[in-house]
Every structure is written in structure tokens, then in C-alpha cells.
Design a protein around this motif. Structure first.
Motif, PDB file in Angstrom:
ATOM      1  N   GLY A 110      -4.318   8.049   4.100  1.00 48.41           N
ATOM      2  CA  GLY A 110      -3.410   9.145   4.409  1.00 48.41           C
ATOM      3  C   GLY A 110      -2.036   8.786   4.955  1.00 48.41           C
ATOM      4  N   ASP A 111      -1.433   7.692   4.511  1.00 45.18           N
ATOM      5  CA  ASP A 111      -0.028   7.461   4.859  1.00 45.18           C
ATOM      6  C   ASP A 111       0.734   7.086   3.592  1.00 45.18           C
ATOM      7  N   SER A 112       2.049   6.978   3.719  1.00 48.27           N
ATOM      8  CA  SER A 112       2.857   6.837   2.508  1.00 48.27           C
ATOM      9  C   SER A 112       2.646   5.485   1.832  1.00 48.27           C
ATOM     10  N   VAL A 113       2.198   4.478   2.581  1.00 44.80           N
ATOM     11  CA  VAL A 113       1.913   3.195   1.942  1.00 44.80           C
ATOM     12  C   VAL A 113       0.635   3.310   1.112  1.00 44.80           C
ATOM     13  N   ASN A 114      -0.426   3.811   1.729  1.00 41.60           N
ATOM     14  CA  ASN A 114      -1.715   3.876   1.030  1.00 41.60           C
ATOM     15  C   ASN A 114      -1.732   4.918  -0.090  1.00 41.60           C
ATOM     16  N   ASP A 115      -0.867   5.930   0.012  1.00 35.66           N
ATOM     17  CA  ASP A 115      -0.794   6.926  -1.061  1.00 35.66           C
ATOM     18  C   ASP A 115      -0.366   6.315  -2.390  1.00 35.66           C
ATOM     19  N   GLN A 116       0.220   5.110  -2.358  1.00 34.30           N
ATOM     20  CA  GLN A 116       0.661   4.485  -3.611  1.00 34.30           C
ATOM     21  C   GLN A 116      -0.503   3.956  -4.441  1.00 34.30           C
ATOM     22  N   TYR A 117      -1.709   3.922  -3.829  1.00 32.81           N
ATOM     23  CA  TYR A 117      -2.803   3.187  -4.468  1.00 32.81           C
ATOM     24  C   TYR A 117      -3.697   4.037  -5.353  1.00 32.81           C
ATOM     25  N   GLY A 118      -3.499   5.368  -5.354  1.00 30.01           N
ATOM     26  CA  GLY A 118      -4.413   6.153  -6.182  1.00 30.01           C
ATOM     27  C   GLY A 118      -3.996   7.595  -6.343  1.00 30.01           C
ATOM     28  N   HIS A 119      -4.765   8.300  -7.173  1.00 31.99           N
ATOM     29  CA  HIS A 119      -4.602   9.749  -7.307  1.00 31.99           C
ATOM     30  C   HIS A 119      -5.133  10.417  -6.031  1.00 31.99           C
ATOM     31  N   ASN A 120      -4.413  11.425  -5.563  1.00 32.76           N
ATOM     32  CA  ASN A 120      -4.798  12.116  -4.335  1.00 32.76           C
ATOM     33  C   ASN A 120      -5.672  13.316  -4.683  1.00 32.76           C
ATOM     34  N   GLY A 319      -7.903   4.871  -8.711  1.00 30.36           N
ATOM     35  CA  GLY A 319      -7.086   4.183  -7.729  1.00 30.36           C
ATOM     36  C   GLY A 319      -7.471   2.719  -7.743  1.00 30.36           C
ATOM     37  N   SER A 320      -6.639   1.876  -7.164  1.00 31.05           N
ATOM     38  CA  SER A 320      -6.962   0.443  -7.163  1.00 31.05           C
ATOM     39  C   SER A 320      -6.557  -0.140  -5.821  1.00 31.05           C
ATOM     40  N   ASP A 321      -6.613  -1.464  -5.728  1.00 31.56           N
ATOM     41  CA  ASP A 321      -6.148  -2.130  -4.507  1.00 31.56           C
ATOM     42  C   ASP A 321      -4.703  -2.598  -4.661  1.00 31.56           C
ATOM     43  N   GLN A 322      -3.991  -2.019  -5.640  1.00 30.77           N
ATOM     44  CA  GLN A 322      -2.595  -2.386  -5.884  1.00 30.77           C
ATOM     45  C   GLN A 322      -1.722  -1.132  -5.921  1.00 30.77           C
ATOM     46  N   PRO A 323      -0.460  -1.233  -5.467  1.00 34.85           N
ATOM     47  CA  PRO A 323       0.444  -0.092  -5.600  1.00 34.85           C
ATOM     48  C   PRO A 323       0.545   0.352  -7.068  1.00 34.85           C
ATOM     49  N   ASP A 324       0.830   1.627  -7.269  1.00 39.95           N
ATOM     50  CA  ASP A 324       0.929   2.223  -8.600  1.00 39.95           C
ATOM     51  C   ASP A 324      -0.383   2.133  -9.382  1.00 39.95           C
ATOM     52  N   MET A 325      -1.496   1.989  -8.631  1.00 38.35           N
ATOM     53  CA  MET A 325      -2.825   1.987  -9.266  1.00 38.35           C
ATOM     54  C   MET A 325      -2.915   0.938 -10.356  1.00 38.35           C
ATOM     55  N   LEU A 326      -2.198  -0.169 -10.162  1.00 37.57           N
ATOM     56  CA  LEU A 326      -2.211  -1.215 -11.187  1.00 37.57           C
ATOM     57  C   LEU A 326      -3.489  -2.029 -11.098  1.00 37.57           C
ATOM     58  N   ARG A 327      -3.816  -2.690 -12.185  1.00 36.80           N
ATOM     59  CA  ARG A 327      -5.049  -3.463 -12.260  1.00 36.80           C
ATOM     60  C   ARG A 327      -4.886  -4.832 -11.623  1.00 36.80           C
ATOM     61  N   TRP A 328      -3.663  -5.255 -11.430  1.00 38.18           N
ATOM     62  CA  TRP A 328      -3.383  -6.582 -10.892  1.00 38.18           C
ATOM     63  C   TRP A 328      -2.053  -6.488 -10.158  1.00 38.18           C
ATOM     64  N   PRO A 329      -1.755  -7.485  -9.268  1.00 40.42           N
ATOM     65  CA  PRO A 329      -0.529  -7.401  -8.465  1.00 40.42           C
ATOM     66  C   PRO A 329       0.727  -7.612  -9.314  1.00 40.42           C
ATOM     67  N   TYR A 330       1.517  -6.578  -9.442  1.00 42.39           N
ATOM     68  CA  TYR A 330       2.762  -6.668 -10.221  1.00 42.39           C
ATOM     69  C   TYR A 330       3.697  -7.693  -9.588  1.00 42.39           C
ATOM     70  N   ILE A 331       3.674  -7.765  -8.252  1.00 40.55           N
ATOM     71  CA  ILE A 331       4.576  -8.671  -7.541  1.00 40.55           C
ATOM     72  C   ILE A 331       4.283 -10.141  -7.856  1.00 40.55           C
TER      73      ILE A 331
END
Ligand code: HEC
Ligand code: HEC
Ligand code: HEC
Ligand code: HEC
Ligand code: HEC
Ligand code: HEC
Length: 356
Positions: A110-120, A319-331
């Protein structure tokens, strides 16, 4: 209309009957009706939910979608009693073995960082703090919130956003529009008779037995692609709320060939150049098959020229363990760096000359 129970009630209900559920992984539900249904939503004169939620659940169920498909353990398949229940929301931590759609764990924080990881989704998460409008689908040229989409859609009978809810959150049946837990989905390619692929309306596919809890080159789901729009692909019908990102639906916005304006989906990997090297299926970077009819089983082979990049090549649906629900770390996708540990993964599986 689905009723949603508060977390504590949900988990209590679940624990009270989870261990009796008996089903075969990947098949229709099995076991005594009373494991899952309550005839009057009343036991010994007390309603099954709290007084405030005493109106019961859709289809006489003892709990709702989130209630059954959650767990306070790290397990993603509940196997007690010989039955199998796929878990999509582990409440304690992101699971070590998430299923194919990933997991809703982070969105619950429930914060703006974790909201990046999945559909709400209602019952798990609050409205997304970063994304006020549905990305990739406006109406009349204007972006819309979920509430605005519902304003039009609540008269429909086969769409996302048919039901009102508090705030701009999803509900499970926005995507799983017609759940069919009693349908026989034992066919190799699951279509209408089996309740469609994972109950995603009009999308076919081969359903891996353990929802990809274990995966390998020949042990995975198979996803439907398409060569004309509205062909029932996962990227088109399955991800229809973001249709402006789909090459065949929005050719003027995405492009029709290189140079592209947005990353294409449901476009065949070229059989030449860097793409020609992707021939052994990597379940971390799945492709869609435009024609699944010849598939008797999941295949270890990728055929450039035919098989397609799709939304789920890069994203997980829940949802995933990566921002934008990606399958792997984009960074970690560092171009032209042969010493990068991510060489050969993620984007590089298809763009095989960009890692150096
Ligand atoms: C393991 C859980 C489970 C068990 C056991 C179970 N059901 Fe269901 N049933 C569901 C779920 C979940 C739904 C609602 C969503 C859906 O239709 O997929 C449902 C929906 C239904 C429906 C409405 C939709 C339809 O398919 O007609 C009927 C009727 C039904 N169940 C009857 C029964 C009967 C009768 C039994 C016992 C013989 C039974 N169920 C056992 C989980 C279960
Ligand atoms: C009473 C418990 C219960 C409830 C409530 C319930 N489910 Fe399920 N669900 C199950 C079980 C058990 C299975 C595994 C059955 C199987 O092997 O296909 C399952 C399987 C699924 C699957 C995977 C189907 C497949 O092909 O593998 C999806 C998707 C799903 N449920 C969505 C939902 C949605 C959406 C709702 C709410 C409308 C819901 N469930 C409500 C018990 C439940
Ligand atoms: C944004 C759309 C979307 C929403 C919202 C959604 N699902 Fe799913 N779900 C999918 C898709 C797509 C798949 C298939 C994933 C795959 O095979 O890669 C799936 C798969 C599943 C599965 C099978 C396990 C797996 O990971 O493959 C279950 C069970 C399930 N969903 C239950 C739920 C429940 C319960 C909710 C609500 C809490 C929910 N879903 C909300 C799109 C959605
Ligand atoms: C002004 C009314 C209106 C608004 C606002 C609206 N839609 Fe629609 N939508 C429609 C109509 C009309 C259809 C076609 C329905 C049909 O063919 O049955 C449709 C169809 C769809 C479909 C295809 C499913 C289907 O039923 O054919 C999706 C997905 C969809 N809309 C998503 C959205 C999303 C996401 C939003 C918000 C960003 C949205 N819509 C806002 C009117 C609207
Ligand atoms: C499953 C395979 C696949 C994956 C994974 C993939 N791509 Fe692509 N990508 C393609 C295909 C196919 C095209 C279109 C190729 C063509 O038509 O020439 C494309 C096109 C592109 C283009 C536009 C090229 C042009 O000529 O306009 C860029 C940039 C790009 N991808 C970047 C990425 C990045 C960054 C990632 C990782 C986040 C990624 N791709 C992951 C298959 C993939
Ligand atoms: C080649 C990999 C790839 C494919 C294929 C892909 N995406 Fe993405 N998507 C990404 C990446 C990476 C990001 C985040 C970084 C960025 O936007 O550049 C992203 C971001 C998004 C976002 C967030 C946008 C926002 O406004 O914040 C949405 C929604 C999305 N994708 C939906 C989709 C849908 C729907 C499809 C299929 C039609 C799809 N994606 C296909 C890689 C991909």
C-alpha cells in the motif's frame, strides 16, 4: 454482485475448510459441495461472515475469490488432503515459487513504491497511487479512471468493469469475467468448453498442470497469439483494457513494421537477424503461438517467423517482484556489457545482439 470480506474474516473462513478441498491440479474442482458452498449462509444461527457482511457470496460460496486464493503461508499451491488450490496472494512475503501470473503480495503493502509491482485488486490493495487512469485505453480521446469505465460498462454482460466498487481498483472478475470452476478443462488446448484458458474470456491456451510452479523448456503454459485483431490472443482479448499498446488493434499508434512507435505485441519474431537465435523456449520469456491447434503438448521449440512476442513475454498478469510487473529486472538489462550477469536473459533472449 460479489461481496468482499475483510482480510481477517477471509482467512478464518479459508482455514476452516481449506484442508478438506480435494481436486486434481489443473482439472475442475472436486470434493464435497459443503467445502466450498453454504446453502443458507448460516450455521447454528450465525451468519458465516460478520454481521456487516451477512449477505453472503455469489453462487452460495463460503468466501470470495480473494478468500479462497490467498494464503498466510509461503505456499503457492495448497496441497493438504490431496487437493490443489492455486494461491495468487501470499500475505506474508513474495513467494519463492510464484505461479505463472505472479503474485499480488507487493500491492498489499500500500505505498507508491509497492504499487508499481502489480494490479491493484479490491480486498488486497487500495487504488494505485501512481496510475490514476487506465494506461493504453481512453475513450473519446481522453484517459479514463476505472470508475469512469464502469460508468459506461455496468450495462454490459460480458466485459470488464460491469460491477460498481469502492474506488479505482480492479476486481478478479474484471479479467476472469466468467469463472467456470466446474468446467472440464482436461482438453489439451482449453477453449470455450473448459471455461477458456484460466477463465480469460475467449482466450485459448494449454494449461500447465501446476500453474508453472515448476517450469522448464517443455513444462509450461502455451499462450494463444493471433495474426488478425480480435483473434482471441492473450495480448488482445486477454489484455484488452490496454489495447492501444497492441500492434494489430492500434497500428497507427504502435506501427506495422520497424521502425516501431511502441513495442509490438502479437508480431512474429523475424526469422532473420538477432531474433533468429531464439529457438529453445525460455519460460521466463514466453512467446505466443498464432495457431495452437497442432500442439499436443507444450513445446520446447520457438520458431522465429511464426511465434510471437506478446504482453506476457515481458509482464506477469497479477504482479511480480519487479516494477511494472515485469518478469525480470529491467534495470539489469545493460546493453553492450558482456560481463553483465543478465546476459542472455530478459530482453536479450530476443534481442540477442544487444548484450555485447
Ligand atoms: C472446491 C470448491 C468447490 C466445490 C467442492 C464445489 N463447488 Fe460449486 N462452485 C465453486 C466455485 C468457486 C463456484 C463459482 C464460480 C464458478 O462458477 O466458477 C461454483 C459454482 C457453482 C454453481 C454455479 C455455476 C455452475 O457451474 O452451474 C453451482 C450450481 C455449483 N457450484 C454447485 C456445486 C455442487 C452441487 C457441488 C457439490 C456436488 C459443488 N458445487 C462443489 C466451487 C466449488
Ligand atoms: C471456494 C473456493 C474458491 C473460490 C471462492 C474461488 N475459487 Fe478459483 N479455484 C478454486 C480451486 C480449488 C481451484 C483449482 C481447481 C482446478 O484445479 O482447476 C481454482 C482455480 C481457479 C483458477 C484457475 C483455473 C485453471 O484453469 O487452472 C482461476 C483463474 C480461478 N480459480 C479464479 C477464481 C475467481 C476469479 C474467483 C472469484 C469469482 C474464484 N476463483 C473463486 C477455489 C475457489
Ligand atoms: C489484470 C487481469 C487479472 C486480474 C485482475 C486477475 N487475474 Fe488471475 N489471471 C490473469 C491471467 C492473464 C492469468 C493467466 C496467467 C498466465 O498463465 O501467465 C491468471 C491466472 C490466474 C490463476 C491461475 C494461477 C496462475 O498464476 O496462472 C488464478 C488462480 C487466478 N488467476 C486467480 C485470480 C484471482 C483470485 C484474482 C483476484 C484476486 C485474479 N486472478 C485477478 C489475469 C488476471
Ligand atoms: C462512453 C462509454 C464507454 C466508456 C467511458 C468506456 N467504454 Fe469500454 N466499451 C464501450 C462500448 C460501447 C463497448 C462495446 C461493447 C460491446 O461491443 O458489447 C466497449 C467495449 C470495451 C471492451 C471490450 C469488451 C467488450 O465488451 O466488447 C473493453 C476491454 C473496454 N471497453 C475497456 C474499457 C476501459 C478500460 C475503459 C476505461 C478506460 C472503457 N472501456 C471506457 C463503452 C465505453
Ligand atoms: C519475445 C521476444 C522479445 C522480447 C523479450 C523483447 N523484444 Fe523487443 N522486439 C521484439 C520483436 C519481434 C520486435 C519487432 C522486430 C521487427 O519487426 O523488426 C521488437 C522490437 C523492439 C524495438 C524496436 C525496434 C525497431 O526496429 O523499431 C525495441 C527498441 C525493442 N524491441 C526493445 C526491447 C526491450 C528494451 C526489451 C526488454 C524490455 C525487449 N525489446 C524485449 C521481440 C522482443
Ligand atoms: C518487450 C517487453 C514488453 C512487452 C511485449 C510489453 N510490455 Fe508493457 N512494459 C514493458 C516495460 C519494460 C515497461 C516499463 C518501462 C517502460 O514503460 O518503458 C512496461 C510498462 C507497461 C505499462 C505501464 C505503463 C504506464 O503508463 O506506466 C503497462 C500498462 C503495460 N506495460 C502494458 C502492456 C501490455 C498490455 C502489453 C501487450 C499489449 C505490453 N505491456 C507489452 C515491457 C513490455
Amino acid at each position: 454482485m460479489m461481496q468482499f470480506l475483510p482480510g481477517s474474516v477471509r482467512l478464518f473462513l479459508f482455514v476452516s475448510f481449506c484442508c478438506l478441498i480435494s481436486a486434481e491440479a489443473g482439472a475442475a474442482v472436486t470434493g464435497p459441495c459443503g467445502n466450498c458452498h453454504t446453502m443458507h449462509n448460516s450455521q447454528d444461527g450465525k451468519t458465516a461472515g460478520s454481521a456487516a457482511y451477512g449477505t453472503g457470496n455469489d453462487r452460495l460460496l463460503r468466501t470470495d475469490c480473494v478468500g479462497c486464493h490467498s494464503s498466510a503461508t509461503g505456499d503457492t499451491i495448497i496441497t493438504t488432503g490431496g487437493g490443489y488450490l492455486p494461491i495468487v496472494f501470499n500475505t506474508n512475503a513474495y513467494p519463492a515459487q510464484p505461479l505463472a501470473g505472479g503474485n499480488f503480495y507487493y500491492t498489499n503493502l500500500g505505498d507508491s513504491v509497492n504499487d508499481q509491482y502489480g494490479h491493484n485488486v479490491l480486498g488486497i490493495a487500495n487504488p494505485d497511487l501512481n496510475i490514476p487512469h487506465v494506461p493504453g485505453k481512453g475513450y473519446g480521446g481522453l484517459p479514463k479512471t476505472i470508475t469512469e469505465c464502469i460508468g459506461c460498462h455496468q450495462v454490459f454482460t460480458n466485459s470488464p468493469f460491469m460491477y460498481a466498487r469502492p474506488g479505482n481498483v480492479l476486481i478478479c472478475i474484471d479479467c476472469h469475467v466468467f469463472p467456470k470452476h466446474h468446467a472440464d478443462d482436461s482438453a489439451t488446448v482449453v477453449g470455450a468448453a473448459g471455461g477458456w484458458y484460466r477463465f480469460i474470456d475467449e482466450v485459448s491456451g494449454i494449461e500447465d498442470d501446476d500453474w508453472e510452479q515448476t517450469v522448464g523448456v517443455a513444462d509450461h503454459n502455451e499462450y494463444q497469439g493471433e495474426i488478425v485483431k480480435d483473434g482471441g490472443s492473450m495480448s488482445d482479448w486477454g489484455c484488452m483494457c490496454h489495447n492501444d499498446f497492441h500492434a494489430l488493434v492500434n497500428p497507427s499508434g504502435v506501427g506495422v513494421a520497424s521502425p516501431w512507435l511502441r513495442h509490438p505485441s502479437d508480431i512474429a519474431l523475424p526469422s532473420v537477424g538477432e531474433y533468429a537465435g531464439y529457438t529453445v523456449y525460455d519460460p521466463q520469456v514466453p512467446v505466443a503461438r498464432p495457431d495452437l491447434s497442432g500442439y499436443g503438448a507444450p513445446s520446447a521449440t520457438v520458431t522465429p517467423g511464426t511465434d510471437q512476442v506478446m504482453c506476457l513475454s515481458c509482464h506477469r498478469a497479477h504482479g511480480s517482484d519487479q516494477p511494472d510487473m515485469l518478469r525480470w529486472p529491467y534495470i539489469a538489462m545493460l546493453t553492450d556489457d558482456p560481463s553483465n550477469p543478465a546476459v542472455g536473459t530478459g530482453c536479450f533472449v530476443c534481442h540477442s545482439t544487444k548484450d555485447g
